[in-house]
Design an enzyme around this catalytic site. Structure first.
Site, PDB file in Angstrom:
ATOM      1  N   GLU A  66       0.772  -1.344  -0.005  1.00 21.27           N
ATOM      2  CA  GLU A  66       0.067   0.080  -0.116  1.00 21.27           C
ATOM      3  C   GLU A  66       0.857   1.400   0.062  1.00 21.27           C
ATOM      4  O   GLU A  66       0.403   2.154   0.638  1.00 21.27           O
ATOM      5  CB  GLU A  66      -0.729   0.115   1.175  1.00 21.27           C
ATOM      6  CG  GLU A  66      -1.765  -1.281   1.523  1.00 21.27           C
ATOM      7  CD  GLU A  66      -2.985  -1.167   0.264  1.00 21.27           C
ATOM      8  OE1 GLU A  66      -3.103  -0.256  -0.465  1.00 21.27           O
ATOM      9  OE2 GLU A  66      -3.896  -2.333   0.626  1.00 21.27           O
ATOM     10  N   GLN A  83       0.886   3.699  -1.964  1.00 21.77           N
ATOM     11  CA  GLN A  83       0.141   4.614  -2.299  1.00 21.77           C
ATOM     12  C   GLN A  83      -0.111   5.740  -0.983  1.00 21.77           C
ATOM     13  O   GLN A  83      -0.495   6.966  -1.360  1.00 21.77           O
ATOM     14  CB  GLN A  83      -1.171   4.599  -3.204  1.00 21.77           C
ATOM     15  CG  GLN A  83      -2.247   3.949  -2.285  1.00 21.77           C
ATOM     16  CD  GLN A  83      -2.200   2.543  -2.196  1.00 21.77           C
ATOM     17  OE1 GLN A  83      -1.393   1.776  -2.560  1.00 21.77           O
ATOM     18  NE2 GLN A  83      -3.183   1.832  -1.680  1.00 21.77           N
ATOM     19  N   CYS A 137     -12.363  -7.899 -15.142  1.00 19.06           N
ATOM     20  CA  CYS A 137     -13.277  -6.602 -15.016  1.00 19.06           C
ATOM     21  C   CYS A 137     -14.514  -6.942 -14.592  1.00 19.06           C
ATOM     22  O   CYS A 137     -15.146  -8.017 -15.192  1.00 19.06           O
ATOM     23  CB  CYS A 137     -13.606  -5.866 -16.361  1.00 19.06           C
ATOM     24  SG  CYS A 137     -14.843  -4.832 -16.674  1.00 19.06           S
TER      25      CYS A 137
HETATM   26  P1  TMP Z   1      -5.990  -3.076  -2.650  1.00 17.32           P
HETATM   27  O1  TMP Z   1      -4.913  -2.379  -3.860  1.00 17.32           O
HETATM   28  O2  TMP Z   1      -4.934  -3.927  -1.793  1.00 17.32           O
HETATM   29  O3  TMP Z   1      -7.089  -3.561  -2.931  1.00 17.32           O
HETATM   30  O4  TMP Z   1      -6.109  -1.950  -1.506  1.00 17.32           O
HETATM   31  C1  TMP Z   1      -6.422  -0.429  -2.077  1.00 17.32           C
HETATM   32  C2  TMP Z   1      -6.863   0.365  -0.697  1.00 17.32           C
HETATM   33  O5  TMP Z   1      -6.578   1.751  -1.397  1.00 17.32           O
HETATM   34  C3  TMP Z   1      -8.268   0.302  -0.491  1.00 17.32           C
HETATM   35  O6  TMP Z   1      -8.006   0.477   1.246  1.00 17.32           O
HETATM   36  C4  TMP Z   1      -8.980   1.133  -0.876  1.00 17.32           C
HETATM   37  C5  TMP Z   1      -7.915   2.471  -0.993  1.00 17.32           C
HETATM   38  N1  TMP Z   1      -8.202   3.238  -2.301  1.00 17.32           N
HETATM   39  C6  TMP Z   1      -8.333   4.616  -2.080  1.00 17.32           C
HETATM   40  O7  TMP Z   1      -8.088   4.975  -0.703  1.00 17.32           O
HETATM   41  N2  TMP Z   1      -8.410   5.615  -3.187  1.00 17.32           N
HETATM   42  C7  TMP Z   1      -8.654   4.928  -4.346  1.00 17.32           C
HETATM   43  O8  TMP Z   1      -8.838   5.860  -5.278  1.00 17.32           O
HETATM   44  C8  TMP Z   1      -8.748   3.507  -4.688  1.00 17.32           C
HETATM   45  C9  TMP Z   1      -8.896   3.082  -5.935  1.00 17.32           C
HETATM   46  C10 TMP Z   1      -8.691   2.724  -3.418  1.00 17.32           C
HETATM   47 MG    MG Z   2      -3.555  -5.153  -1.570  1.00 15.92          MG
HETATM   48 ZN    ZN Z   3     -14.888  -4.391 -18.795  1.00 18.10          ZN
END
Ligand code: TMP
Ligand code: MG
Ligand code: ZN
Ligand code: ADP
Length: 185
Positions: free
Chosen positions: A84, A86, A140
């Protein structure tokens, strides 16, 4: 000898965390020392584990700032894993580059794009510095093809682009279905 930086990206449910955990297993089987980290904000399942959507997991240290990674390592780790990315600030780049210079392999995973189709800056920067970028796809949710490259938010709220959640909030879709869904709104 320099370590390697591997960055795993893609939309939600594309298997980023599972792929990260598969690399953990390689170091684990080889009896090599490693540590795993995750941002404190991601408290979906458990604070001290990295957990995939299909519930496999590994112990992880929760952090709120990149510098906490350096504070929490012993110096003899062969690999560091961070999920995570991001949600961690862009200074993560400096920490990761330092580790790599010191011979540590660094595996990072995270979202490349928000549900609004904007980049997550930390992921973009780490992709640029990576030795290897692995871009995963999801099935998808709309058309069933294995071409899902972006997450779509199914609930209307004012929470902005940082909003922790799972199946109750987000689906993964392909580009065409993403365009169609956004037109319908
Ligand atoms: P994941 O990639 O392991 O499924 O987790 C992504 C996490 O990021 C989840 O807690 C949801 C969050 N999220 C955001 O905060 N903003 C976004 O734009 C998206 C797509 C996910
Ligand atoms: Mg994940
Ligand atoms: Zn599609
Ligand atoms: P990420 O960290 O990228 O969100 P995870 O590794 O946690 O992904 O979860 C991947 C798992 O999610 C897959 O192995 C599969 O069992 C499940 N899954 C649920 N929905 C989907 C989907 N639309 N496409 C692919 N896998 C999905």
């Amino acid at each position: 000898k320099s370590g390697r930086l591997v960055v795993i990206v893609g939309p939600m449910y594309s298997g980023k965390t599972s792929e990260l955990l598969s690399y953990v297993e390689i170091y684990d089987l080889g009896k090599k020392k490693f540590k795993a980290f995750k941002p404190l904000i991601d408290n979906r399942y458990e604070d001290t584990y990295i957990v995939s959507h299909n519930k496999t997991k590994v112990n992880a240290i929760p952090i709120s700032k990149p510098e906490e990674i350096l504070k929490n390592i012993d110096g003899d780790e062969k690999a560091i894993f961070i999920d995570e990315i991001q949600f961690i600030n862009e200074n993560l780049k400096d920490v990761v580059i330092t580790l790599r210079k010191n011979g540590v392999d660094v595996y990072c995973s995270g979202l490349d794009l928000t549900f609004k189709n904007n980049v997550f800056p930390t992921t973009s920067v780490l992709m640029s510095y990576a030795d290897e970028v692995i871009k995963k796809k999801a099935v998808c949710h709309e058309c069933g093809e294995y071409t899902g490259t972006i997450s779509y938010k199914i609930v209307e709220d004012e929470k902005g682009e940082i909003d922790v959640g799972g199946f109750e909030k987000y689906i993964a879709v392909c580009r065409d279905c993403y365009t169609k869904l956004n037109k319908k709104k």
